[in-house]
Design a protein around this motif. Sequence first.
Motif, mmCIF file in Angstrom:
data_model
loop_
_atom_site.group_PDB
_atom_site.id
_atom_site.type_symbol
_atom_site.label_atom_id
_atom_site.label_comp_id
_atom_site.label_asym_id
_atom_site.label_seq_id
_atom_site.Cartn_x
_atom_site.Cartn_y
_atom_site.Cartn_z
ATOM 1 N N ARG A 199 0.833 -1.207 0.000
ATOM 2 C CA ARG A 199 0.000 0.000 0.000
ATOM 3 C C ARG A 199 0.863 1.250 0.000
ATOM 4 N N GLN A 200 1.944 1.203 0.780
ATOM 5 C CA GLN A 200 2.811 2.363 0.877
ATOM 6 C C GLN A 200 3.526 2.652 -0.436
ATOM 7 N N SER A 201 3.834 1.592 -1.198
ATOM 8 C CA SER A 201 4.556 1.768 -2.463
ATOM 9 C C SER A 201 3.616 1.826 -3.655
ATOM 10 N N PRO A 214 -1.822 5.645 -2.028
ATOM 11 C CA PRO A 214 -1.862 4.689 -0.901
ATOM 12 C C PRO A 214 -3.067 4.894 0.009
ATOM 13 N N GLU A 215 -3.412 6.157 0.290
ATOM 14 C CA GLU A 215 -4.512 6.411 1.227
ATOM 15 C C GLU A 215 -5.872 6.011 0.666
#
Length: 754
Positions: A264-266, A279-280
């Motif tokens: 998710r972060q990448s 990501p959000e």
Amino acid sequence: MTAWKDLAMGAGFALRGGREGWARTVLTALGVGLGVALLLLAGAVPSALAERDVRGAGRAPLTGAEAASASTVLFGWADTRYRGEDITGFLVRPEGADPVLPLGLSALPGPGEMAASPALVELLESPSGALLRERLDYRVTAVIADEGLVSPAELVYYAGSDTLEVPSGSAERISGFGVPVVDEDLDPLLLFLVVIGFAALLMPVAVFIATAVRFGGERRDRRLAALRLVGADRRAVRRIAAGESLAGAVLGLGFGALFFALGRQSASGVRLFGKSVFPEDLDVPPWLAVLVAVGLPVVAVAVTLFAMRGAVIEPLGVVRETRRVRRRVWWRLVAPVLGAALLLPLAGREPGSGFSLVQLVAGTLLLLTGVTVLLPWLVEAAVSRVRGGGGVSWQLAIRRLQVDSGGAARQVNGIAVAVAGAIALYTALVGIESSFTGPTGHDTDRAQLSASGRFGDALTGVEGVTGTVTVASAWLAARPGEQQDVLNVTVGSCADLAEVAALPSCADGDVFIVDGGETNAIGLAVPGNDLHVLSSGAEGLTWTVPENLTPAGTRPDPGGVVRGGLFATTAAVSPELWEAAPRTVYVSVDASVPDVVEYVRNAVQTADRTASVAQLTRIEVSDEFAGIRTGLLVGAACVLALIGASLLVGQIEQLRERRRLLSTLVAFGTRRATLSLSVLWQTAIPVLLGLVVASMVGALLGGFLLRLVGRPMSVDWTSIGLLAGVGGGVVLTVTVLSLAPLARMMRPNGLRTE
């Protein structure tokens, strides 16, 4: 309390069982974690798509403002494309000191300035963006913040303009940004495709998770036999085994959450088929998180107890290692038969009218389950009939499969289910594609590009342009502002008019009348009649219908449009009308010239920022269908990645369990190359059988799905062979990657006992 103690003891073996126990538990957790991460990702996709819609609606202009004020803005669209990438462009001109601002900007750019998205700034600054810099020759003064973008990879810009005017056809007066999100009902056929896609792509994930919790089964059984020797009864050892699987599953949940968080972060830096998300925006629904957190441990325990149903664990060993009763096939046919029974009643019904999606999903999953339950029986039946023959590596592989065909089948079950689902999905895609694609009527032999706008002779001398057909069009009416009874006039040279109408002959100054094509008020074409020009940019002009009107016939233009009304040569109209009327240019290009399309766009859109350039194509594809097809391809790519990673984990675990046997064979003189080849055979045989079953089930399911939507059953065996080859290639790649760990496990120190 005893039951809880047994579960705790099993968990202790998993977590405190020394290096071997830890290695086995970590491999199990990795396999489970990969599956959990993909489940969470699939659950987060709908929220990401919904957020894209919200972001797009949030920056949409509020049109309809009638009077200028301190906050109104003149707004124009300046979209373009560059080497296959869509670029969204907006032109802005504030009409007061306090203009409304779009999301992501703190100020509007002035004339000659531009605010661009980070991805567009990066493209413009890169060597590959040299041609685009000629077109977007603005000075970048701001970068659009994330809240003003639909996705992190979006190419979008706002450019200041001092030439926008209302009314002009190229601009509108707006009073703000942000419109409500409109929930449009998805076409029933597309909804059908989405449902089938989710079922077909997530089924392999469930199979992999069920396989992962069974890693290390042989070592576990030997350990449980030792517990029986020290006094544990049969129920106790089953609870201990359940506790061990439970620990691996819970740890797998943690790994899955970690993998999902990292992915998710990448997410913003990953583009699949041109798509990306913030990501959000990837939010997992709470109900799915609870279902996975609660359901996975339950599934792990159930799978473990089910796997032990045929084993009698005694103090001196595991009876499973003796010759077992051959698998029966009759009960393995129950799932696919039930699946067919659920799907058959739906045949011929139109999706959306009495069409049960629950019944559709249940039938699809049951048919795919048939691959899972049939494969172990098929592998056992095939290898049990092999007697002698072949080299040493072949004999070692066959003997290993005869001793434990179930383990080999479990390893390839996921790839078989994935291939079966992919074949069914592809068959359904091809079957309904005709409903969302169709001929455009474009004649790509006469022209390859179409440009619309007010750009004069900008295409003169452009590299790669071999010919143009230029016509201007204007709407005429008896009274200014008339909207009902209107007449179209098309203006051009004789050669150009001959490309859009069937002219008997032509000389400069002629005017032709064509009763056909678009709806025209032909009754207005009376010689001497004074008509008012309605087209934007030419308002206030009038034109008198000439005395001599020559009848002509219709001819589709290169864009497939059949025109009617009046056709006037340039000498028959005033220069003001010819210059002011919006024009369309059909462009022929030399395809051998690199970037010839970009040269045309640069010339046209530099002269007129609001002009549009489109490539002509014979086939048109619905945007919704194309988006869903892209999403399914992205999902298939993720599932294949999971398949590869999980297979590698499972292969390494199987080799670890057989490390002592491999070391013993090497110690007795068996060549390492022979053992490596035997491992390849042990994988290749189940894979081949699995792909055969997958191809048959996938073709059958695909045919069923086509019948459900009233399409004729058809099987594209070439595509089925290609998809099966992709699945086989994934397994072959994983097997080759496992040869390096295999080489380490064949060392003599593998015989060491601690």
